[in-house]
Each structure stands twice: as C-alpha cells, then as structure tokens.
Design an enzyme around this catalytic site. Structure first.
Site, PDB file in Angstrom:
ATOM      1  N   ASP A 183      -4.918 -45.758 -20.398  1.00 46.50           N
ATOM      2  CA  ASP A 183      -5.605 -44.719 -19.612  1.00 46.50           C
ATOM      3  C   ASP A 183      -4.855 -43.396 -19.531  1.00 46.50           C
ATOM      4  O   ASP A 183      -3.649 -43.314 -19.754  1.00 46.50           O
ATOM      5  CB  ASP A 183      -5.893 -45.231 -18.195  1.00 46.50           C
ATOM      6  CG  ASP A 183      -4.638 -45.722 -17.475  1.00 46.50           C
ATOM      7  OD1 ASP A 183      -3.739 -46.275 -18.140  1.00 46.50           O
ATOM      8  OD2 ASP A 183      -4.552 -45.534 -16.251  1.00 46.50           O
ATOM      9  N   GLU A 218      -3.659 -48.461 -16.045  1.00 43.03           N
ATOM     10  CA  GLU A 218      -2.297 -48.627 -15.528  1.00 43.03           C
ATOM     11  C   GLU A 218      -2.016 -47.648 -14.391  1.00 43.03           C
ATOM     12  O   GLU A 218      -1.290 -47.961 -13.449  1.00 43.03           O
ATOM     13  CB  GLU A 218      -1.269 -48.439 -16.656  1.00 43.03           C
ATOM     14  CG  GLU A 218       0.174 -48.720 -16.249  1.00 43.03           C
ATOM     15  CD  GLU A 218       0.836 -47.592 -15.463  1.00 43.03           C
ATOM     16  OE1 GLU A 218       1.575 -47.880 -14.515  1.00 43.03           O
ATOM     17  OE2 GLU A 218       0.578 -46.424 -15.784  1.00 43.03           O
TER      18      GLU A 218
END
Ligand code: NI
Length: 402
Positions: A90, A148
């Site tokens: 991400d 994350e």
C-alpha cells in the site's frame, strides 16, 4: 539431510550477475507501481500488476486474500522446508512533490514509504527462483500483503490461512530504509520495531465564565494534569532498561480567551519493544485518567487501541540474513545492528506465528538527493537497492535449507 543433492547452491558470483541483469526490469516494475499508488485494501491495480507478472512467470498464486492480497507458491525441484517472503503493497495519502517522470499519477496518493520497491524486489525474487528451481529446496511462498500503513493486512491474511497448506516454517521480509545509506543492511536479533498503540481521551468538564472558575470544571486543567501524569508511566513505571514512548500528539480544547472549556480531546500514541508490556499501558492509562477525573469532578471516555505488537526477530533467522547480507554488501561494516526504531510494522503478526527476520535495506543516497525521510512528500530511494534486495532474498532461500 540434503547432502546427497549435488551443488545445490549456485555459484555466488553467477547469482549476482544474473540478478544484476534484472535491474532494468526491477526499476520498470517499481516505477509502474510508483505511478499508480493505492491506499489500504484498495490495491487493485497493484494486485493486477503482480498477478499479470506471476502469470507470465508461470508461478501458481492465489489472489483476493484479505481483499487485495496475493500469495504465490514457488516449488523447487527438491523436498524441503517452506520459507515465506513478505512484501507490503500500500501507499500513503500524501501529495507527491517530486518532479520525476515516474511521479504519482493519483492525486493525493503516493508511495512515500518504498512499498513499490518491496513489490518489485519480491517479483524479481519470484522470477529468479522460478528460473532456478534446482538451486534451492522446499517451497517459497511470496506473500503480497495489503494495508501495512493501517489498519493492517497481515492479521487478516494470517486469519485467511496464508501460513498453512503448505505450512510455513519461517518468514523473512525487508524494508527499504532511508535512515541507512545504500550499501548497508540493518539486521538484529530480538526487537527491531515497536508495538503501536493509540489512544483518544475525551474529557468532559463543566464550561463557564473565564473569570468564575469556581462555577466550572476546567477541562483544560484536567487535560493538562493527564498529559503530565501519562508521562510518568515511562519515567516511573517502566523498567528503565526497556524503551517506551508516550506521545500526546493532539490536545484540542477551548474557543475563546474568557471561556472555560467544557471539553478537551487528547489523542496520541504509545510505543514499546518488550512484549511484557502488552496490556500494561492500557491499564495504567485507565487508572491515571480515572484518578485525575475523580479528583477534579470531570468525566471521561477512553478509546485505547492496540494496533501492532512489536517486531521481534528470531536469533537463528537473523543470523541467516546477517550471513547472507554481509556477502551482498561485501563488508562487515555494512551490517548495522544498531537499527532499532520506535516505528511499527504489522510484519509483527507473522513473526508471532513463525520464526523469522525483518530487516532494513539501506536505500538513501544524499549525493543523488535521495535521502528524504519515509512518509515525506519528496521521499524517493536509490533504486540500486532493488537488485541488492533480490540478491539477499535469493541467497537466504538457497541457504535456508542447506
Ligand atoms: Ni513502510
């Protein structure tokens, strides 16, 4: 157990030459991903790029795990253990300020932490291993993990069963790290990164006239006492040998100079390395806030969230990474054990389940202007680190079962 398999590990210089030849492809993947950053659990284009490339490599994989996660399985020519390699996917809600031609094309979103590089390194590792199935034994699972940066994709991926069938014996993962220069690797036994917990306290006092405090319960005075008292947890309750942080990052109250504030809102974060403090801060917060509110006549609401546990490396797996990394950076001085940070990472959930090692791959190069910190709108890293990351992973895989 594998001594009967001849010349299992390939010639080390040959590995390096072949991986260096992938550098152009690694940069292409990284820049493609950099241009299309996506936030937590929305990594659809990212997952598509990963899936397309795994298909091209003829690697088996499963997608849509914990929404956008992918797990690829690379079987070697020989039986053996299962090693997982984890890469996060991400980006962040940051407007990129770099002027490079591969800058973010998604307004207000940016790969400002290097996760685009992590995916490129994982893909490069998958490609190399798929082409050299006779140089390692057992199975490698590549775990591409969403979210994350929060709320966290590791936990839902574990709940979805990514560590089973085949069962993972150990896990490794890396973070490109601009706190270290290119050519270094931060690796250590035990705690590498901190537990991350957050809190929100709403203090309900009784507002009134700024000149008539006796008719009020001043939420700012109550809040100030709470801020100070919370600092005593680290100063007076935690073993001084351990490290911990309590930060109140937000204190909102009041509206005018002559008005006593009715409410005050405090928000902040707690960090610590030692898992013995799991639940400790939460309990101390409750009793400190309750005591001060009782003594002052205020009431409160406390929301306390435990986001990620500390990242704790296994000594043997850390030694595996260290022994391999020193060959890649070519000098013992390139291995940096003093690399602990109070930053957090949800790699910790994987490390709670199986032994493993998470490490930092130095990626800063100030001569090239590539030394801005992570999460900065001008963050970028030296892409030379990409091939180094692949080489460390590949050598770990080859050495893991020898
Ligand atoms: Ni990161």
């Amino acid at each position: 157990m594998l001594s009967t398999i001849p010349s299992l590990a390939a010639d080390l210089s040959q590995i390096r030459l072949e991986i260096r030849a992938l550098q152009g492809q690694l940069v292409t993947w990284r820049r493609q991903l950099h241009q299309k950053p996506e936030l937590a659990f929305s990594e659809c284009l990212t997952a598509e790029l990963i899936a397309q490339n795994l298909k091209k490599m003829e690697i088996d994989f499963m997608s849509e795990i914990a929404q956008t996660g992918i797990v690829a399985t690379i079987r070697s020519a020989y039986p053996g253990p299962v090693l997982a390699i984890r890469a996060d996917m991400d980006a962040l809600p940051i407007q990129e300020e770099n002027k490079v031609d591969y800058r973010s094309q998604h307004d207000g979103k940016m790969h400002a932490c290097g996760h685009d590089g992590h995916i490129a390194i994982a893909l490069g590792t998958a490609y190399y291993l798929s082409q050299h199935r006779d140089t390692f034994c057992g199975t490698v699972k590549m775990i591409f993990q969403p979210a994350e940066e929060g709320p966290g994709g590791a936990k839902p991926m574990i709940e979805a069963g990514v560590l089973y069938n085949p069962d993972v014996d150990a896990i490794i993962g890396l973070h490109l790290w601009n706190n270290l220069p290119l050519g270094t690797v931060g690796v250590r036994n035990g705690a590498l990164m901190a537990a991350v917990e957050t809190f929100r306290v709403l203090i309900q006092g009784k507002g009134g006239h700024g000149a008539m405090p006796h008719q009020t319960v001043d939420s700012i005075v109550v809040g100030s006492q709470i801020v100070n008292a919370l600092q005593t947890i680290v100063a007076r309750n935690i073993n001084p040998i351990d490290s911990a942080v309590v930060t109140v990052g937000k204190f909102h109250a009041g509206s005018a100079n002559n008005v006593i504030a009715d409410t005050a809102l405090l928000e902040g974060t707690v960090r610590y390395f030692n898992p013995v403090y799991e639940n400790y801060f939460k309990q101390r917060f409750k009793s400190i806030i309750e005591g001060i509110c009782q003594g002052t006549g205020a009431t409160y609401e406390l929301d306390y969230e435990q986001l990620y546990p500390p990242v704790i490396n296994d000594a043997q797996m850390a030694e595996l990474v260290r022994s391999v990394a020193v060959e890649v950076v070519e000098t013992p001085a390139g291995i940096v054990p003093e690399c602990q940070t109070m930053g957090g990472e949800d790699m910790s959930f994987f490390l709670q389940k199986v032994p493993g090692c998470y490490f930092f791959l130095g990626s800063a190069n100030s001569e090239k202007g590539l030394a801005y910190p992570h999460h900065h709108p001008r963050f970028d890293f030296d892409e030379t680190a990409l091939a180094m990351g692949v080489e460390i992973f590949v050598r770990c895989v080859e050495k893991f079962c020898v």
